[in-house]
Design a protein around this motif. Structure first.
Motif, PDB file in Angstrom:
ATOM      1  N   TRP A 126       0.806  -1.223   0.000  1.00  0.00           N
ATOM      2  CA  TRP A 126       0.000   0.000   0.000  1.00  0.00           C
ATOM      3  C   TRP A 126       0.838   1.273   0.000  1.00  0.00           C
ATOM      4  CZ3 TRP A 126       0.524   3.438   4.107  1.00  0.00           C
ATOM      5  CH2 TRP A 126       1.142   2.935   5.260  1.00  0.00           C
ATOM      6  N   ILE A 127       2.149   1.155   0.179  1.00  0.00           N
ATOM      7  CA  ILE A 127       3.016   2.325   0.315  1.00  0.00           C
ATOM      8  C   ILE A 127       3.454   2.825  -1.063  1.00  0.00           C
ATOM      9  CG2 ILE A 127       5.180   3.194   1.261  1.00  0.00           C
ATOM     10  CD1 ILE A 127       4.904   1.001   3.438  1.00  0.00           C
ATOM     11  N   ALA A 128       3.049   4.044  -1.419  1.00  0.00           N
ATOM     12  CA  ALA A 128       3.373   4.602  -2.737  1.00  0.00           C
ATOM     13  C   ALA A 128       4.779   5.177  -2.785  1.00  0.00           C
ATOM     14  CB  ALA A 128       2.352   5.669  -3.106  1.00  0.00           C
ATOM     15  N   ASP A 129       5.166   5.896  -1.744  1.00  0.00           N
ATOM     16  CA  ASP A 129       6.507   6.484  -1.692  1.00  0.00           C
ATOM     17  C   ASP A 129       7.394   5.614  -0.815  1.00  0.00           C
ATOM     18  OD1 ASP A 129       5.747   8.574  -3.290  1.00  0.00           O
ATOM     19  OD2 ASP A 129       5.374   9.962  -1.638  1.00  0.00           O
ATOM     20  N   THR A 130       8.392   5.001  -1.408  1.00  0.00           N
ATOM     21  CA  THR A 130       9.230   4.057  -0.660  1.00  0.00           C
ATOM     22  C   THR A 130      10.533   4.682  -0.165  1.00  0.00           C
ATOM     23  OG1 THR A 130      10.217   3.262  -2.735  1.00  0.00           O
ATOM     24  CG2 THR A 130       8.276   2.091  -1.895  1.00  0.00           C
ATOM     25  N   ALA A 131      10.754   5.963  -0.459  1.00  0.00           N
ATOM     26  CA  ALA A 131      11.942   6.647   0.050  1.00  0.00           C
ATOM     27  C   ALA A 131      11.670   7.170   1.456  1.00  0.00           C
ATOM     28  CB  ALA A 131      12.315   7.803  -0.863  1.00  0.00           C
ATOM     29  N   PRO A 132      12.659   7.084   2.355  1.00  0.00           N
ATOM     30  CA  PRO A 132      12.432   7.575   3.718  1.00  0.00           C
ATOM     31  C   PRO A 132      12.285   9.089   3.806  1.00  0.00           C
ATOM     32  CG  PRO A 132      14.698   6.852   3.438  1.00  0.00           C
ATOM     33  CD  PRO A 132      13.972   6.430   2.212  1.00  0.00           C
ATOM     34  N   ASP A 133      12.778   9.815   2.789  1.00  0.00           N
ATOM     35  CA  ASP A 133      12.539  11.254   2.741  1.00  0.00           C
ATOM     36  C   ASP A 133      12.109  11.624   1.324  1.00  0.00           C
ATOM     37  OD1 ASP A 133      14.723  12.565   1.083  1.00  0.00           O
ATOM     38  OD2 ASP A 133      15.939  11.388   2.453  1.00  0.00           O
ATOM     39  N   TRP A 170      11.143  19.271   0.589  1.00  0.00           N
ATOM     40  CA  TRP A 170      10.147  18.805   1.559  1.00  0.00           C
ATOM     41  C   TRP A 170       8.822  19.540   1.328  1.00  0.00           C
ATOM     42  CZ3 TRP A 170      10.850  15.114   5.445  1.00  0.00           C
ATOM     43  CH2 TRP A 170      12.137  14.590   5.530  1.00  0.00           C
ATOM     44  N   PRO A 171       7.730  18.797   1.097  1.00  0.00           N
ATOM     45  CA  PRO A 171       6.420  19.433   0.939  1.00  0.00           C
ATOM     46  C   PRO A 171       5.957  20.009   2.277  1.00  0.00           C
ATOM     47  CG  PRO A 171       6.152  17.068   1.113  1.00  0.00           C
ATOM     48  CD  PRO A 171       7.640  17.319   1.074  1.00  0.00           C
ATOM     49  N   ARG A 209       3.856  17.955  14.228  1.00  0.00           N
ATOM     50  CA  ARG A 209       4.205  16.566  13.934  1.00  0.00           C
ATOM     51  C   ARG A 209       4.942  16.497  12.597  1.00  0.00           C
ATOM     52  NH1 ARG A 209      -0.473  13.019  15.502  1.00  0.00           N
ATOM     53  NH2 ARG A 209      -0.850  12.718  13.289  1.00  0.00           N
ATOM     54  N   CYS A 210       5.944  15.608  12.516  1.00  0.00           N
ATOM     55  CA  CYS A 210       6.669  15.422  11.271  1.00  0.00           C
ATOM     56  C   CYS A 210       6.686  13.941  10.923  1.00  0.00           C
ATOM     57  CB  CYS A 210       8.076  16.012  11.349  1.00  0.00           C
ATOM     58  SG  CYS A 210       9.144  15.241  12.586  1.00  0.00           S
ATOM     59  N   GLY A 211       7.500  13.562   9.908  1.00  0.00           N
ATOM     60  CA  GLY A 211       7.431  12.200   9.406  1.00  0.00           C
ATOM     61  C   GLY A 211       6.133  12.022   8.643  1.00  0.00           C
ATOM     62  N   ARG A 212       5.686  10.773   8.520  1.00  0.00           N
ATOM     63  CA  ARG A 212       4.397  10.538   7.853  1.00  0.00           C
ATOM     64  C   ARG A 212       3.763   9.250   8.349  1.00  0.00           C
ATOM     65  NH1 ARG A 212       5.137   7.284   2.245  1.00  0.00           N
ATOM     66  NH2 ARG A 212       7.293   6.652   2.529  1.00  0.00           N
ATOM     67  N   ASN A 213       2.448   9.217   8.278  1.00  0.00           N
ATOM     68  CA  ASN A 213       1.654   8.026   8.576  1.00  0.00           C
ATOM     69  C   ASN A 213       0.659   7.811   7.441  1.00  0.00           C
ATOM     70  OD1 ASN A 213       0.592   5.811   9.878  1.00  0.00           O
ATOM     71  ND2 ASN A 213      -0.645   6.989  11.317  1.00  0.00           N
ATOM     72  N   LEU A 214       1.112   8.102   6.207  1.00  0.00           N
ATOM     73  CA  LEU A 214       0.290   7.980   5.009  1.00  0.00           C
ATOM     74  C   LEU A 214       1.131   7.380   3.886  1.00  0.00           C
ATOM     75  CD1 LEU A 214      -1.379  11.492   5.300  1.00  0.00           C
ATOM     76  CD2 LEU A 214      -2.605   9.312   5.425  1.00  0.00           C
ATOM     77  N   ASP A 256       3.455  17.688   9.144  1.00  0.00           N
ATOM     78  CA  ASP A 256       3.988  18.828   8.393  1.00  0.00           C
ATOM     79  C   ASP A 256       4.228  18.479   6.930  1.00  0.00           C
ATOM     80  OD1 ASP A 256       4.011  20.271  10.734  1.00  0.00           O
ATOM     81  OD2 ASP A 256       6.192  20.309  10.959  1.00  0.00           O
ATOM     82  N   HIS A 257       4.513  17.214   6.652  1.00  0.00           N
ATOM     83  CA  HIS A 257       4.981  16.842   5.319  1.00  0.00           C
ATOM     84  C   HIS A 257       4.130  15.780   4.629  1.00  0.00           C
ATOM     85  CE1 HIS A 257       8.385  19.244   6.434  1.00  0.00           C
ATOM     86  NE2 HIS A 257       8.681  18.448   7.440  1.00  0.00           N
ATOM     87  N   ALA A 258       3.006  15.398   5.207  1.00  0.00           N
ATOM     88  CA  ALA A 258       2.074  14.450   4.582  1.00  0.00           C
ATOM     89  C   ALA A 258       0.684  14.703   5.145  1.00  0.00           C
ATOM     90  CB  ALA A 258       2.514  13.009   4.850  1.00  0.00           C
TER      91      ALA A 258
END
Length: 244
Positions: free
Chosen positions: A48-55, A78-79, A88-93, A176-178
């Motif tokens: 289900w993960i579209a973006d596989t890069a950690p950043d 960084w978007p 909050r940073c990182g992503r859960n999407l 912040d970024h997703a």
């Protein structure tokens, strides 16, 4: 790297410091990235993960921003969340930046018989609009029909809905970024049709819907109404009451 639980609210950000143009030298958001989206797991990512890069710094942001429902900025690769700092940073999407969803609001009947179709979310137990994320290569209209059918068994393929808005959604997973945006559409039926929960919905039912307060009252003893969907439902109910 220290990660916070995915439901961590992050440090409070004063309204005057939310805007990305306003300097905030002491800003220290917490990283809520879950295990499946951390660098080690992304070496062998889940489907289900579209973006596989950690950043996100190697993504073609020009192309993505051109397709965005809600405009946003990118700084140093960084978007930036269009509503500003979240704490909050990182992503859960699935993706960095904008993650597009489709939310079909189905209303049946009029007056005291008016009902709205809701599902109980299997992840957090609250009542919400049946909807979900737009799949890669899928259009929002197709996602509206697919998500509705998958979660409730209701097939409105032959109906053309009224698109109410394309908006940012104040979802609990946003950082912040997703973040999530949505195409919100209204389907109007003369009467209710059978609905059965499936996919990631724990339950599905028609709820009395004279206004948003009544919807909230009806769902309160059942787990409550999903906060992020309150403004979407309010807009749909008001539009349904508007003169033709």
């Amino acid at each position: 790297m220290v990660y916070a639980p995915v439901d961590h609210p992050g440090p409070p950000v004063p309204e005057r410091l939310r805007d990305w143009h306003t300097p905030h030298p002491g800003y220290a958001p917490v990283d809520i990235t879950p295990p499946e989206l951390r660098p080690d797991a992304l070496a062998d990512p889940e489907a289900w993960i579209a973006d596989t890069a950690p950043d996100p710094t190697r993504i073609d942001w020009q192309a993505r921003r051109a397709d965005a429902l809600v405009p946003y900025r990118v700084a140093a690769g960084w978007p930036l969340n269009p509503t500003g700092r979240t704490g909050r940073c990182g992503r859960n999407l699935s993706k960095w930046g904008e993650n597009q969803a489709a939310d079909p609001i189905v209303i049946a009947g009029t007056g005291p018989d008016r009902r709205v179709l809701l599902i109980q979310r299997g992840d957090i137990g609250v009542w919400a609009i049946p909807g979900g994320m737009v799949d890669p290569g899928e259009t929002a209209p197709a996602a509206l029909v697919r998500e509705l059918h998958e979660e409730t068994g209701v097939d409105l393929t032959r109906m053309r809905p009224q698109v109410l808005d394309r908006v940012y959604v104040d979802d609990w997973r946003n950082t912040d970024h997703a973040w999530i945006t949505s195409t919100v559409a209204l389907y109007k039926l003369d009467e209710t049709v059978p609905a059965t929960a499936a996919d990631d919905a724990a339950d599905a039912r028609w709820v009395a819907a004279d206004d948003l307060d009544q919807v909230a009252k009806e769902t309160a003893p059942l787990g409550g109404l999903y906060e992020a969907h309150r403004p979407l439902l309010a807009a749909a109910l008001a539009q349904d009451h508007a003169p033709a």
